[in-house]
Motif scaffolding. Structure first.
Motif, PDB file in Angstrom:
ATOM      1  N   VAL A  12      -9.147  48.092   2.295  1.00  0.00           N
ATOM      2  CA  VAL A  12      -8.995  46.939   3.172  1.00  0.00           C
ATOM      3  C   VAL A  12      -9.509  45.688   2.474  1.00  0.00           C
ATOM      4  O   VAL A  12     -10.665  45.595   2.098  1.00  0.00           O
ATOM      5  CB  VAL A  12      -9.735  47.164   4.495  1.00  0.00           C
ATOM      6  N   THR A  13      -8.608  44.742   2.261  1.00  0.00           N
ATOM      7  CA  THR A  13      -8.972  43.469   1.667  1.00  0.00           C
ATOM      8  C   THR A  13      -9.221  42.492   2.808  1.00  0.00           C
ATOM      9  O   THR A  13      -8.453  42.445   3.746  1.00  0.00           O
ATOM     10  CB  THR A  13      -7.794  42.920   0.834  1.00  0.00           C
ATOM     11  N   ARG A  14     -10.293  41.736   2.718  1.00  0.00           N
ATOM     12  CA  ARG A  14     -10.521  40.790   3.813  1.00  0.00           C
ATOM     13  C   ARG A  14     -10.501  39.346   3.343  1.00  0.00           C
ATOM     14  O   ARG A  14     -10.244  38.452   4.132  1.00  0.00           O
ATOM     15  CB  ARG A  14     -11.827  41.111   4.530  1.00  0.00           C
ATOM     16  N   ARG A 107       8.175  38.334   3.863  1.00  0.00           N
ATOM     17  CA  ARG A 107       7.617  39.502   3.181  1.00  0.00           C
ATOM     18  C   ARG A 107       6.308  39.139   2.487  1.00  0.00           C
ATOM     19  O   ARG A 107       5.307  39.824   2.654  1.00  0.00           O
ATOM     20  CB  ARG A 107       8.638  40.020   2.164  1.00  0.00           C
ATOM     21  N   ARG A 109       4.289  36.775   3.149  1.00  0.00           N
ATOM     22  CA  ARG A 109       3.243  36.409   4.109  1.00  0.00           C
ATOM     23  C   ARG A 109       2.715  37.619   4.861  1.00  0.00           C
ATOM     24  O   ARG A 109       1.643  37.563   5.434  1.00  0.00           O
ATOM     25  CB  ARG A 109       3.779  35.367   5.083  1.00  0.00           C
ATOM     26  N   SER A 110       3.501  38.704   4.876  1.00  0.00           N
ATOM     27  CA  SER A 110       2.992  39.903   5.549  1.00  0.00           C
ATOM     28  C   SER A 110       2.131  40.725   4.597  1.00  0.00           C
ATOM     29  O   SER A 110       1.667  41.795   4.945  1.00  0.00           O
ATOM     30  CB  SER A 110       4.157  40.745   6.068  1.00  0.00           C
ATOM     31  N   PRO A 112      -1.196  40.985   1.697  1.00  0.00           N
ATOM     32  CA  PRO A 112      -2.513  40.358   1.495  1.00  0.00           C
ATOM     33  C   PRO A 112      -2.533  39.506   0.236  1.00  0.00           C
ATOM     34  O   PRO A 112      -3.207  39.839  -0.734  1.00  0.00           O
ATOM     35  CB  PRO A 112      -3.466  41.557   1.392  1.00  0.00           C
TER      36      PRO A 112
ATOM     37  N   ARG B  48       6.316  39.717  14.950  1.00  0.00           N
ATOM     38  CA  ARG B  48       5.792  38.667  14.067  1.00  0.00           C
ATOM     39  C   ARG B  48       4.324  38.379  14.365  1.00  0.00           C
ATOM     40  O   ARG B  48       3.554  38.067  13.464  1.00  0.00           O
ATOM     41  CB  ARG B  48       6.636  37.408  14.165  1.00  0.00           C
ATOM     42  N   ALA B  51       2.321  41.313  12.954  1.00  0.00           N
ATOM     43  CA  ALA B  51       2.315  41.321  11.483  1.00  0.00           C
ATOM     44  C   ALA B  51       1.663  40.059  10.925  1.00  0.00           C
ATOM     45  O   ALA B  51       1.825  39.757   9.747  1.00  0.00           O
ATOM     46  CB  ALA B  51       3.736  41.467  10.954  1.00  0.00           C
ATOM     47  N   THR B  52       0.974  39.311  11.741  1.00  0.00           N
ATOM     48  CA  THR B  52       0.225  38.098  11.379  1.00  0.00           C
ATOM     49  C   THR B  52       1.092  36.931  10.915  1.00  0.00           C
ATOM     50  O   THR B  52       0.600  35.984  10.325  1.00  0.00           O
ATOM     51  CB  THR B  52      -0.847  38.330  10.279  1.00  0.00           C
ATOM     52  N   LEU B  53       2.384  36.968  11.205  1.00  0.00           N
ATOM     53  CA  LEU B  53       3.226  35.849  10.787  1.00  0.00           C
ATOM     54  C   LEU B  53       3.208  34.728  11.813  1.00  0.00           C
ATOM     55  O   LEU B  53       3.581  33.595  11.518  1.00  0.00           O
ATOM     56  CB  LEU B  53       4.675  36.310  10.567  1.00  0.00           C
ATOM     57  N   LEU B  54       2.795  35.039  13.028  1.00  0.00           N
ATOM     58  CA  LEU B  54       2.756  34.049  14.107  1.00  0.00           C
ATOM     59  C   LEU B  54       1.430  34.214  14.836  1.00  0.00           C
ATOM     60  O   LEU B  54       0.954  35.331  14.986  1.00  0.00           O
ATOM     61  CB  LEU B  54       3.865  34.351  15.119  1.00  0.00           C
ATOM     62  N   PHE B  66      -8.395  45.825  13.488  1.00  0.00           N
ATOM     63  CA  PHE B  66      -8.605  44.468  12.983  1.00  0.00           C
ATOM     64  C   PHE B  66      -7.800  43.468  13.811  1.00  0.00           C
ATOM     65  O   PHE B  66      -6.601  43.662  14.041  1.00  0.00           O
ATOM     66  CB  PHE B  66      -8.194  44.354  11.515  1.00  0.00           C
ATOM     67  N   ASP B  71      -8.759  38.391  11.511  1.00  0.00           N
ATOM     68  CA  ASP B  71      -8.830  39.157  10.261  1.00  0.00           C
ATOM     69  C   ASP B  71      -7.448  39.406   9.665  1.00  0.00           C
ATOM     70  O   ASP B  71      -7.102  40.538   9.316  1.00  0.00           O
ATOM     71  CB  ASP B  71      -9.497  40.512  10.544  1.00  0.00           C
ATOM     72  N   VAL B  73      -6.016  38.929   6.831  1.00  0.00           N
ATOM     73  CA  VAL B  73      -5.893  39.514   5.491  1.00  0.00           C
ATOM     74  C   VAL B  73      -6.078  41.029   5.561  1.00  0.00           C
ATOM     75  O   VAL B  73      -5.351  41.799   4.921  1.00  0.00           O
ATOM     76  CB  VAL B  73      -6.880  38.859   4.509  1.00  0.00           C
ATOM     77  N   ALA B  74      -7.055  41.462   6.367  1.00  0.00           N
ATOM     78  CA  ALA B  74      -7.282  42.906   6.520  1.00  0.00           C
ATOM     79  C   ALA B  74      -6.047  43.570   7.128  1.00  0.00           C
ATOM     80  O   ALA B  74      -5.606  44.634   6.674  1.00  0.00           O
ATOM     81  CB  ALA B  74      -8.504  43.141   7.405  1.00  0.00           C
ATOM     82  N   ARG B  76      -2.978  42.516   6.976  1.00  0.00           N
ATOM     83  CA  ARG B  76      -1.878  42.519   5.996  1.00  0.00           C
ATOM     84  C   ARG B  76      -2.048  43.619   4.958  1.00  0.00           C
ATOM     85  O   ARG B  76      -1.058  44.097   4.391  1.00  0.00           O
ATOM     86  CB  ARG B  76      -1.812  41.167   5.279  1.00  0.00           C
ATOM     87  N   SER B  77      -3.305  43.994   4.677  1.00  0.00           N
ATOM     88  CA  SER B  77      -3.485  45.032   3.659  1.00  0.00           C
ATOM     89  C   SER B  77      -3.195  46.420   4.225  1.00  0.00           C
ATOM     90  O   SER B  77      -3.178  47.388   3.482  1.00  0.00           O
ATOM     91  CB  SER B  77      -4.891  44.946   3.068  1.00  0.00           C
ATOM     92  N   LEU B  78      -2.969  46.512   5.533  1.00  0.00           N
ATOM     93  CA  LEU B  78      -2.736  47.819   6.144  1.00  0.00           C
ATOM     94  C   LEU B  78      -1.304  48.014   6.629  1.00  0.00           C
ATOM     95  O   LEU B  78      -0.922  49.123   7.011  1.00  0.00           O
ATOM     96  CB  LEU B  78      -3.674  48.000   7.340  1.00  0.00           C
ATOM     97  N   ILE B  79      -0.528  46.945   6.651  1.00  0.00           N
ATOM     98  CA  ILE B  79       0.800  47.045   7.269  1.00  0.00           C
ATOM     99  C   ILE B  79       1.933  46.920   6.256  1.00  0.00           C
ATOM    100  O   ILE B  79       1.738  46.461   5.134  1.00  0.00           O
ATOM    101  CB  ILE B  79       1.009  45.953   8.342  1.00  0.00           C
ATOM    102  N   LEU B  81       6.117  45.547   6.515  1.00  0.00           N
ATOM    103  CA  LEU B  81       7.045  44.901   7.438  1.00  0.00           C
ATOM    104  C   LEU B  81       8.444  44.927   6.854  1.00  0.00           C
ATOM    105  O   LEU B  81       8.664  44.556   5.707  1.00  0.00           O
ATOM    106  CB  LEU B  81       6.620  43.448   7.682  1.00  0.00           C
ATOM    107  N   THR B  82       9.382  45.432   7.644  1.00  0.00           N
ATOM    108  CA  THR B  82      10.778  45.344   7.254  1.00  0.00           C
ATOM    109  C   THR B  82      11.475  44.513   8.307  1.00  0.00           C
ATOM    110  O   THR B  82      11.570  44.917   9.456  1.00  0.00           O
ATOM    111  CB  THR B  82      11.406  46.741   7.162  1.00  0.00           C
TER     112      THR B  82
END
Lengths: 270, 325
Positions: A12-14, A107, A109-110, A112, B48, B51-54, B66, B71, B73-74, B76-79, B81-82
């Protein structure tokens, strides 16, 4: 079958620091350069116009404007170098616009990665584009009889200055690219913007014969200032004065358009 | 069971349009939840936001614990998106796209290349791996897009209308891939306009309409909510229609409806065992049938009764089809 999705739990990057931002920017610049290689026609777009102008103005109007082709080329070629970079710097707006409307940015932006990384990547790749376009122009000009009258260092400095100018001017394109919805509309607008700017300068003809109101603008216009500096650096002549003018313009453009571009970028992506 | 996705009271307005007007959504870890709704229902907006886009105007959303706003960034590191539109670079090859994503995810050059090769192989794109994406067919492109969202080994995968615009064959391919991922333990949130897709893939379905949750449950629960089964009989000879109608009326105690154009008699039934009785009676009466079917209401009908709108595609959910000749 091996499990692909979960065989290593993701870390997990924060937060993303500056070093990471730069690495992401470089990875995206690599993408931009790959795209230049895959799509040379996009380069042709911005390279061809100055070369057509070079041929047209040198062979058709050269004698009339400058007395002879030989005496006209030293005026024309440095100016066209500025035009080339300016037109090439418009491409970044097109590219960013396409990325946003095609969903490529979603893509990124989704993932990290640092928010400014796509912008950094696009601009870095742009530098390569400027260099290629300018090299092509200068090679064609040399074949036609253009001669550098200075040394290696001033020529490199001149190329560097032109690239710096492109780097400042590209924020206009980034700003428009983020404001305007479709890539098609972008292209027309950017063409309309860069043509009057290049013709409203002393790239093609000296300002001496122009009406006073136009001469007043042409003498101080950014393209004239940078073109004059390049003439000094490529063929010889005064450099300090126009260089100062060039820096003033570049600073001015940056101060106005960089914040506008960043605001539009953030807004478009929120 | 832990929740991979929890959202409460999500609100998002665009000017006058209420894209989301208070949506709750939970997706237990390791399951597939289908978000179903007509165009403009708010499905994409919900994805959206998750997936933290909105940013939502109100409400809370968490992915693997999270908060998507605090959070991002956290999250985004876990998801993965298509999107609804293929979000890969069309000028680059499939391999280059995957390597780029690997590099952006901090993999070394070698790791990124190995991962790209692995994913290309998994999605049967190895042969096309070095061709520009713009030469790909719709199905190949969607598979690559799926691959792109898997480079970072996400725990939660968002699929926003993954098969919109694909032909049935390509759709099937995408479904296979999704099933494989679920077997690997990935949690999937899927939006779709296709009822069949939700029926095929999702453990649970949330129906969204006008920015609100219209219904939630397993596919069969939703079907039952709306109504029971119906029995359909189409006799071979049109002259037998009346006789069939009489037999069905007698057996079910309800008046069947007869569609003369289709030559079909339909009657609601609550006892599935009735089917065999009907078969025997028809046989005794010497009536042959071209079609004899017991069916649950299709999700399409569920959808219609929940949202007042027909879905794009109608699905016939035939449970048993017998034919007597």
């Amino acid at each position: 079958m091996t499990t692909i999705a979960l065989d290593a739990p993701p870390e997990v990057t924060r937060h993303i620091g500056p070093a990471r931002t730069m690495r992401h920017g470089l990875a995206l610049a690599w993408r931009g350069i790959l795209k230049i290689r895959k799509n040379p026609e996009q380069l042709a777009d911005v390279t061809l116009m100055p070369i057509i102008f070079l041929l047209l103005f040198a062979y058709v109007f050269g004698g009339a404007i400058g007395g002879s082709i030989e005496s006209y080329l030293p005026q024309l070629v440095p100016g066209l170098a500025v035009m080339t970079v300016m037109m090439a710097s418009m491409t970044v707006g097109m590219n960013l616009n396409t990325d946003v409307s095609k969903g490529v940015f979603d893509r990124f932006r989704s993932m990290p990665i640092a928010r400014p990384a796509p912008l950094i990547g696009a601009v870095l790749a742009d530098l390569v584009r400027y260099l290629i376009c300018m090299t092509i122009l200068l090679v064609v000009a040399t074949i036609m009889g253009f001669r550098f009258g200075t040394g290696f260092v001033p020529v490199v400095a001149g190329v560097g200055l032109a690239m710096l100018f492109g780097l400042c001017f590209c924020w206009v394109a980034v700003w428009l690219g983020m404001l305007i919805r479709s890539p098609g509309a972008m292209q027309g607008l950017l063409g309309m913007l860069s043509l009057p700017l290049t013709f409203g300068s002393n790239v093609f003809a000296s300002s001496d014969t122009m009406p006073s109101w136009l001469k007043a603008w042409v003498d101080i216009s950014p393209v004239t200032q940078v073109a004059d500096t390049l003439r000094g650096l490529f063929v010889g002549g005064p450099v300090a004065g126009p260089l100062l003018g060039s820096f003033a313009w570049m600073a001015g453009i940056l101060v106005v358009f960089f914040p506008l571009a960043m605001r539009a970028y953030r807004k478009r992506l929120s | 069971m832990t929740q991979a996705i929890e959202a409460e009271g999500l609100v998002k307005h665009f000017g006058q349009t209420k894209a989301l007007d208070g949506v709750d959504l939970t997706v237990p870890t390791g399951t597939v939840v289908g978000v179903l709704g007509p165009n403009g229902a708010g499905k994409t907006t919900a994805v959206r936001i998750l997936a933290t886009l909105l940013r939502p105007d109100a409400g809370i959303a968490k992915v693997c614990g999270f908060d998507v706003v605090r959070d991002p960034v956290a999250v985004r590191s876990l998801i993965g998106l298509t999107g609804q539109y293929a979000s890969v670079d069309e000028d680059l090859s499939g391999r280059e796209n995957l390597v780029l994503i690997g590099r952006l995810l901090e993999m070394s050059k070698g790791d990124a290349r190995a991962r790209a090769a692995e994913l290309l192989a998994r999605f049967e794109l190895t042969d096309a791996g070095d061709r520009a994406i713009k030469t790909y067919s719709g199905g190949m492109r969607r598979r690559l897009d799926l691959g792109a969202s898997l480079v970072g080994r996400p725990r939660v995968l968002f699929l926003d209308e993954p098969t919109t615009g694909l032909d049935p064959h390509a759709r099937n391919e995408v479904w296979q891939v999704v099933r494989g991922l679920v077997d690997d333990g990935v949690t999937v949130l899927l939006t779709t306009q296709y009822l069949e897709e939700a029926d095929q893939l999702a453990d649970r379905i949330t129906v969204i309409d006008h920015g609100l949750v219209a219904a939630e449950g397993r596919a069969d629960e939703l079907k039952r909510k709306v109504g029971g089964q119906t029995l359909q009989v189409r006799p071979t000879a049109e002259s037998d229609l009346l006789a069939v109608q009489r037999i069905l009326a007698e057996l079910t105690g309800t008046a069947p409806t007869t569609d003369l154009d289709a030559g079909m008699v339909t009657v609601p039934v609550d006892d599935p065992v009735l089917m065999s009785t009907v078969v025997r009676r028809l046989d005794t009466a010497g009536i042959t049938a071209d079609e004899l079917a017991l069916r649950l209401p299709s999700l399409d009908e569920v959808f219609l009764s929940l949202t007042g709108k027909s879905a794009q595609q109608s699905t016939v959910d035939t449970q048993k089809t017998g034919s007597l000749t």
